[in-house]
Design an enzyme around this catalytic site. Structure first.
Site, PDB file in Angstrom:
ATOM      1  N   MET A  38      36.045  27.635  43.387  1.00  0.00           N
ATOM      2  CA  MET A  38      37.020  28.684  43.686  1.00  0.00           C
ATOM      3  C   MET A  38      36.596  30.065  43.167  1.00  0.00           C
ATOM      4  SD  MET A  38      39.205  27.113  45.474  1.00  0.00           S
ATOM      5  CE  MET A  38      40.553  28.283  45.550  1.00  0.00           C
ATOM      6  N   ASN A  39      35.520  30.117  42.377  1.00  0.00           N
ATOM      7  CA  ASN A  39      35.047  31.418  41.918  1.00  0.00           C
ATOM      8  C   ASN A  39      34.454  32.151  43.110  1.00  0.00           C
ATOM      9  OD1 ASN A  39      33.373  33.575  40.722  1.00  0.00           O
ATOM     10  ND2 ASN A  39      34.023  32.627  38.805  1.00  0.00           N
ATOM     11  N   ARG A  40      34.799  33.427  43.232  1.00  0.00           N
ATOM     12  CA  ARG A  40      34.415  34.203  44.410  1.00  0.00           C
ATOM     13  C   ARG A  40      33.125  34.994  44.234  1.00  0.00           C
ATOM     14  NH1 ARG A  40      40.216  36.647  44.276  1.00  0.00           N
ATOM     15  NH2 ARG A  40      39.624  36.500  42.103  1.00  0.00           N
TER      16      ARG A  40
END
Length: 162
Positions: A38-40
């Site tokens: 989920m880290n962008r």
């Protein structure tokens, strides 16, 4: 729990250094920067660099290095339960000044989030006075920073990197 960070992803042509704070649990387990799905971070970088997001971690790092971008963290060791920066205790700062001696082409440092910037200021005060070095405190790409939507992250990061 004791946490030891990852080594820098850097080469002699790097002109930009992106600093996280300390990799989260998923990243430490995988031994990869920004491994949490989920880290962008990787999406932001691919968009800014106008590249297709690579599948493998090695190709992601290579993408950054092709664009003269290095990765490391402001903190090399700490105690922390979980992945939140707010849980970091007993931090040991990275010696960014020493790194820059070995990689003198670096002209810009971009801190991924407030904790990264705070740790940089705390452990590398002399860097803040260097006129040949631009330092940017940027919003975190972490999923914990949900109020920053992807398009705004991309625009803000792009302004600092270009």
């Amino acid at each position: 729990m004791f946490c030891k960070g990852l080594p820098p992803s850097i080469d002699k042509d790097a002109t930009i250094l992106i600093l996280g704070s300390m990799p989260g649990v998923a990243s430490l387990h995988a031994q990869q920067y920004y491994a949490h799905p989920m880290n962008r971070f990787w999406k932001v970088m691919a968009a800014i660099l106008d590249e297709t997001l690579p599948e493998s971690y090695e190709k992601k790092k290579a993408m950054l290095l092709r664009h003269h971008i290095a990765l490391w963290d402001s903190i090399v060791e700490c105690e922390r339960e979980g992945s939140l920066d707010s849980a970091i205790r007993k931090e040991v700062g990275a010696d960014i000044e020493k790194l820059l001696v070995h990689y003198p082409k670096i002209q810009r440092i971009c801190c991924n989030g407030g904790k990264s910037f705070a740790a940089l200021k705390k452990h590398n005060k002399a860097l803040l006075k260097r006129e040949n070095l631009a330092i940017h405190a940027l919003p975190s790409t972490s999923p914990a920073n949900a109020r920053w939507r992807l398009p705004l992250l991309i625009d803000t990061w792009k302004a600092a990197l270009t």
